[in-house]
Design an enzyme around this catalytic site. Structure first.
Site, mmCIF file in Angstrom:
data_model
loop_
_atom_site.group_PDB
_atom_site.id
_atom_site.type_symbol
_atom_site.label_atom_id
_atom_site.label_comp_id
_atom_site.label_asym_id
_atom_site.label_seq_id
_atom_site.Cartn_x
_atom_site.Cartn_y
_atom_site.Cartn_z
ATOM 1 N N TYR A 294 0.855 -1.192 0.000
ATOM 2 C CA TYR A 294 0.000 0.000 0.000
ATOM 3 C C TYR A 294 0.882 1.230 0.000
ATOM 4 O O TYR A 294 1.814 1.330 0.796
ATOM 5 C CB TYR A 294 -0.896 -0.001 1.240
ATOM 6 C CG TYR A 294 -1.769 1.225 1.381
ATOM 7 C CD1 TYR A 294 -2.811 1.468 0.478
ATOM 8 C CD2 TYR A 294 -1.567 2.135 2.418
ATOM 9 C CE1 TYR A 294 -3.627 2.579 0.621
ATOM 10 C CE2 TYR A 294 -2.388 3.249 2.557
ATOM 11 C CZ TYR A 294 -3.419 3.472 1.659
ATOM 12 O OH TYR A 294 -4.218 4.581 1.802
ATOM 13 N N ASP B 263 9.314 2.940 -0.198
ATOM 14 C CA ASP B 263 8.248 3.571 0.564
ATOM 15 C C ASP B 263 8.440 3.155 2.021
ATOM 16 O O ASP B 263 8.019 2.077 2.433
ATOM 17 C CB ASP B 263 6.885 3.132 0.032
ATOM 18 C CG ASP B 263 5.744 3.747 0.832
ATOM 19 O OD1 ASP B 263 6.018 4.397 1.867
ATOM 20 O OD2 ASP B 263 4.580 3.568 0.432
ATOM 21 N N LYS C 176 4.225 9.109 8.828
ATOM 22 C CA LYS C 176 3.995 8.511 10.142
ATOM 23 C C LYS C 176 4.965 9.017 11.227
ATOM 24 O O LYS C 176 4.788 10.140 11.707
ATOM 25 C CB LYS C 176 3.960 6.988 10.015
ATOM 26 C CG LYS C 176 2.784 6.591 9.084
ATOM 27 C CD LYS C 176 2.361 5.152 9.089
ATOM 28 C CE LYS C 176 1.047 5.025 8.328
ATOM 29 N NZ LYS C 176 1.058 4.224 7.140
#
Ligand SMILES: *Cc1c(COP(=O)(O)O)cnc(C)c1O
Length: 427
Positions: A144, A239, A267
């Protein structure tokens, strides 16, 4: 467990918001039932509106590596807010956070701050396309990378949870620029690159996959990925929105010793406020406006409050003892959960990388999306609710990673392991 007030709020929420939430997995659809509404959080605990207290292993889906509302960050934010919340002009704070990030990720020679992980991956891909003059992107099934149009193909996370890997509203022409390969399959990778490299701008990968649970790269997968992309002038994008500062201080790239061309973060670097970042090789990042012709901008990018929370978080993480302590906490949980499953005679596969982990209800070794799907979702559902009733807040889906924080105490871990043992017994 009381849920009356949560239920009442939920019935209001569904009238005004799709699914009653602002991000799909929060809706508890994968585990059935309705979400609980949170009123506050501190350290390792979250408190809901009905007065229930939970030990939290979701941690806002990863960012809160220090736990909720750490005093250093609360104090710094209070001070910062007095000075204004946004200027739309450069500040010293942006340099400070970028420098702290670069210390951990030396491959990020130049960095651009954005507001979310999605923005980071979307922009990194645009830069890779601008740099190479090629259009196609390789991604891996179950990875994702945020809700970027062209990347919502076989995308794990919410998509995996709901069994709708492809989103409506994404034109076929966008998705057709994306090539999807199985994670950990080096033969498929090699043959696809060798056949199509003239059209391939970049490969984007979660070096440890956290959006199908927690899947580790096989021994030489990342090395081969690096070698093949280098050989054909393809930009390699790691990522590390989730793995950054989680797998290790320097993310998966430091842990596995592989240097990508571009890195995406999010994050943890926002310390609980909305931040993302992308960066990498100077010659590639020079493509970004105003230096180069790849346009990317943001009204609130580099926001002073978000920068402050990020700076304070990374300062604490930078201390030598922090990761040692995190490792001790994580190891206690890992050993405790494995042992509890064994004693209760429940077959699970447990994986973890640094402070992210997943317990799959399967006997199959999980190495990619296909093997992750062997997990018994009904069992996970029961496990989730029984743990919640015992005061343990886990991700409301089998296909999400769990996280620990610096504020998880020995007592928290013991309570969690005991709850897990009792729950395993009940399954
Ligand atoms: C969470 C996540 C994103 C998206 O970040 P948002 O801040 O939710 O947009 C992208 N990539 C990975 C690997 C993630 O875990």
């Amino acid at each position: 467990m009381k849920t009356k007030k949560s239920q009442k709020l939920y019935s209001k929420a569904i009238k005004i918001m799709p699914g009653g939430v602002n991000s799909p997995v929060r809706a508890f659809k994968a585990v059935g039932g309705n979400p609980i509404f949170i009123s506050k959080a501190k350290g390792s605990k979250i408190y809901d509106v009905d007065g229930n207290i939970f030990i939290d292993y979701v941690l806002s889906w990863g960012p809160l590596i220090l736990g909720h509302a750490p005093k250093e960050i609360v104090k710094a934010l209070k001070k910062a807010v007095e000075k204004g919340t946004s200027y739309g002009a450069p500040t010293k704070l942006e340099i400070e956070l970028a420098e702290l990030v670069k210390k951990a990720f030396p491959s990020m020679e130049k960095i651009r701050m954005v507001n979310s992980g999605t923005e980071a991956t979307m922009s990194a891909i645009r830069v890779a396309r601008g740099f190479t003059g090629r259009a196609k992107v390789i991604k891996f099934e179950g990875c994702y990378h945020g809700h970027v149009d062209g990347l919502l193909v076989a995308a794990g996370s919410g998509g995996e949870t709901f069994g709708i890997p492809d989103s409506l509203g994404v034109p076929k022409t966008y998705a057709s620029e994306t090539i999807v390969l199985p994670f950990n399959d080096k033969e498929a990778l090699k043959s696809t690159i060798e056949k199509n490299w003239r059209d391939i701008a970049c490969v984007i990968v979660e070096p440890v996959v956290g959006n199908m649970g927690c899947i580790l790269p096989k021994e030489d997968f990342l090395e081969i990925l690096r070698a093949e992309t280098q050989k054909y002038g393809i930009v390699l994008i790691f990522d590390e929105v989730m793995t950054g500062f989680r797998v290790s201080f320097g993310g998966a790239q430091s842990y596995y010793g592989i240097t990508p061309d571009l890195t995406c973060l999010g994050k943890v670097i926002g310390g609980g406020l909305p931040v993302g970042a992308y960066g990498g090789k100077k010659e590639i990042m020079q493509m970004v406006a105003p230096d180069g012709g790849v346009y990317q901008a943001g009204t609130l990018s580099g926001n002073p409050l978000a920068m402050t929370a990020g700076i304070e978080t990374l300062k604490i993480l930078k201390k030598g003892s922090t990761y040692k302590k995190l490792e001790e906490i994580m190891r206690a949980l890992e050993e405790g959960l494995k042992d509890a499953a064994k004693r209760a005679d429940v077959k699970v596969k447990f994986y973890r990388a640094g402070t992210m982990f997943c317990t799959y209800f399967t006997e199959t070794e999980v190495i990619d999306a296909k093997t992750a799907r062997t997990a018994d979702l009904e069992k996970y559902k029961k496990f989730f609710w029984k743990m919640l009733e015992k005061g343990i807040y886990l991700a409301p889906s089998q296909f999400e990673a769990g996280f620990i924080s610096l504020s998880h105490s020995k007592k928290d871990i013991e309570k969690t392991v005991q709850a897990a043992y009792n729950t395993f017994k009940e399954l």
